[in-house]
Write a protein that holds these residues in place. Structure first.
Motif, PDB file in Angstrom:
ATOM      1  N   GLN A 185       0.928  -1.154   0.036  1.00  0.00           N
ATOM      2  CA  GLN A 185      -0.148   0.026   0.101  1.00  0.00           C
ATOM      3  C   GLN A 185       0.797   1.341  -0.016  1.00  0.00           C
ATOM      4  N   TYR A 244      -5.037   2.859  -3.618  1.00  0.00           N
ATOM      5  CA  TYR A 244      -4.098   1.888  -2.627  1.00  0.00           C
ATOM      6  C   TYR A 244      -2.838   1.546  -2.785  1.00  0.00           C
ATOM      7  N   LEU A 284      -7.986   5.218  -3.122  1.00  0.00           N
ATOM      8  CA  LEU A 284      -7.524   5.174  -1.337  1.00  0.00           C
ATOM      9  C   LEU A 284      -8.927   5.942  -0.915  1.00  0.00           C
TER      10      LEU A 284
END
Ligand code: N01
Length: 534
Positions: free
Chosen positions: A59, A80, A221
């Motif tokens: 990540q 992400y 994200l």
């Protein structure tokens, strides 16, 4: 090795990837520093690997720099797991934001280096005719930067185009209406394949060894998650360095062998959908140490493959059966197995019938010929040592690094090689390398190296080397810890067995980053144990 010195430097850094950029930042105010970069842009891995689907498997809130609080607070990752364009944009932002460009020479390949024992200086030569005279060299050359392209005969006869995944054209490729052949099913091939299948008329995947892969679960994200993460960023970076892989995935104490089959399945199903790469490998404490525990996880993935892939023969060919899961690096994918349900994708087994040559119209294996317009070689890297051995490096007593490493690398703490003074490697052979998240550990290694240089300067030393005895002690540690894991039981870039004729032994430190860092810290604290200063 002739030619006049064109520039005198304190430190020459090789490579403007993430470690080289940080090394430039860390050292530029105290020393006269130049960073030499073969590419025409910064970013290293993320400059070269612009093949379709290139994306990191850690990540991005973790896989990013922690050295500057404002940078880590301000930068926003859209996804992400960031893709290559975003990571390249980030590298460029860092180069601009911290005024690094004035120190970086792009499109400059270091060709040879020679150590002058009398003056304690490195002569560093480039393909542009530069001749730098430097007190120290820091090789931030990357573990996976020297491309491996198998040299099947008759390459020149092929009338189509051939691209290694590290040489993807910046402007992209129009593959519509094309028959594409993809060779290699490692992390790279697995990422590229589903996109190539969407773009091409037909995709033929040439597989030598099937690979274990799990879904990446990439997604935009979540901003609340990002805000929460950033509230405690500095602390999180410290916590990362205290974990095996410098990443805050969920570790456990539970053994697979203490669970019922139903519990095993529940835990593995959670790991599979965790949207965290490598989670399968830490779903149980003993996945990488106990063959029986490993077999439970491997069988779980094979069941997934057989469920996802509709054609049973293709599914069986995709099931890895000859090595433990995690023995090769676990891949993450975005629809790799699902891709084999498309009508325009064929899987070819080149283990039973290896590729023998290019032809004017494609490729020939032992048993058949394949007509192709474009060939993509996702055949990996001359990893760990390749970036160093492709430079002609000559140390004391005119010893060549290639000779010293003819049967595998020898290093002390992955940082220095005896007989090659004042030359430091970042993520060198026998470090955790890609077993630990490489940006954060790269920063740590640069800081540790810079601390050594600062101490030498402060204490009035001109030269630092290591000894063959220290190399042996480190080799024993690397070897001993590797015996406790299943990593050795696969042919991979970890042990050079991905390349025919490469003779290296196991090149990765697999006891985790904290233990590795402790060795490094203690060596310096104990009066530069294993080093020789003069
Ligand atoms: O390279 P690889 P990669 N004939 O060596 C095959 C990182 N990475 O570029 O397995 C036929 O893994 C070879 O076959 P085999 C990550 O650390 C990360 O994919 O050797 N096939 C294999 O299938 C990764 O581990 C990300 O039998 C031949 C493939 O080519 C590392 O980079 C993304 C062959 C090479 O696989 C390297 O990955 C991408 C031959 N002669 C990469 N020679 C992410 O962060 C080789 N092959 C997600």
């Amino acid at each position: 090795m002739s030619g006049n010195v064109t520039e005198e430097l304190d430190i020459c850094i090789i490579g403007a990837g993430f470690s080289g950029l940080y090394a430039t930042y860390r050292l530029k105010n105290d020393y006269n520093v130049v960073c030499l970069e073969a590419g025409s842009g910064v970013g290293g891995t993320w400059f070269w690997n612009r093949y379709p689907g290139a994306r990191v498997d850690i990540q991005s809130v973790e896989y990013s720099y922690g050295f500057d609080e404002e940078l880590q607070q301000e930068w926003q990752w859209p996804e992400y797991f960031s893709d290559q364009p975003e990571l390249e944009r980030y590298a460029n932002h860092v180069a601009d934001r911290f005024d690094l460009r004035g120190h970086i020479r792009l499109s400059t390949v270091v060709t040879h280096m020679r150590f002058d024992e009398t003056a304690n200086r490195w002569h560093v030569h480039t393909d542009k005719g530069d001749h730098f005279l430097c007190r120290y060299v820091i090789a931030a050359t990357g573990s996976l930067s020297a491309a491996n392209s198998p040299d099947w005969p008759d390459r020149d006869l092929f009338r189509g185009d051939i691209y290694h995944t590290t040489q993807w054209p910046r402007e992209g490729l129009d593959l519509s209406g094309k028959r594409v052949g993809l060779i290699g099913t490692g992390s790279t091939g697995i990422q590229a394949a589903p996109i190539l299948a969407q773009q091409a008329e037909h995709l033929t995947v040439f597989q030598r060894t099937p690979t274990f892969s799990m879904p990446s679960g990439n997604r935009p994200l979540d901003r609340a998650y990002e805000r929460e993460w950033k509230q405690d960023y500095a602390n999180r970076r410290k916590q990362m360095l205290d974990t095996y892989g410098a990443s805050l995935i969920a570790y456990t104490d539970v053994s697979a062998l203490d669970c019922t089959p139903e519990e095993q399945d529940r835990i593995l199903e959670e790991a599979w959908t965790s949207q965290k790469a490598s989670q399968l490998l830490v779903a149980f404490v003993d996945v990488m140490t106990d063959p029986a525990a490993n077999a439970v996880v491997a069988e779980f993935v094979r069941r997934k493959i057989r469920t996802i892939v509709k054609d049973p023969e293709t599914a069986e060919l995709l099931c890895p059966k000859t090595y433990p899961i995690g023995g090769k690096r676990l891949c993450i994918d975005n629809g790799y197995y699902e891709m084999y349900n498309r009508d325009n994708v064929t899987l070819v087994d080149v283990r039973s019938s290896p590729i023998v040559a290019y032809t004017p119209t494609g490729l020939r294996t032992q048993d058949a010929s394949y007509d192709l317009d474009v060939i993509v070689t996702a055949t990996g890297f001359d990893a760990i040592t390749g970036a160093m051995t492709r430079i002609d490096i000559e140390g004391v007593d005119q010893q060549k690094l290639t000779d010293k490493w003819a049967h595998g690398p020898t290093t002390y703490l992955g940082a220095m090689v005896a007989g090659f003074p004042n030359l430091f490697m970042i993520h060198g052979p026998m470090t955790p390398a890609a077993q630990a998240q490489m940006i954060t550990t790269g920063e740590w290694l640069v800081d540790w190296t810079a601390g050594i240089i600062d101490a030498l300067e402060r204490d009035g030393y001109a030269r630092i080397d290591t000894t063959e005895q220290a190399e042996k002690v480190w080799a024993d540690e690397v070897d001993t810890v590797s015996q406790y894991t299943l990593h050795r039981q696969a042919a991979s870039w970890y042990n050079g067995k991905n390349i025919e004729g490469k003779d290296t032994g196991f090149m990765i430190y697999v006891a985790g980053f904290p233990r590795f860092a402790q060795f490094c810290t203690e060596a310096v604290a104990n009066g530069f144990e294993g080093f020789v200063r003069s």
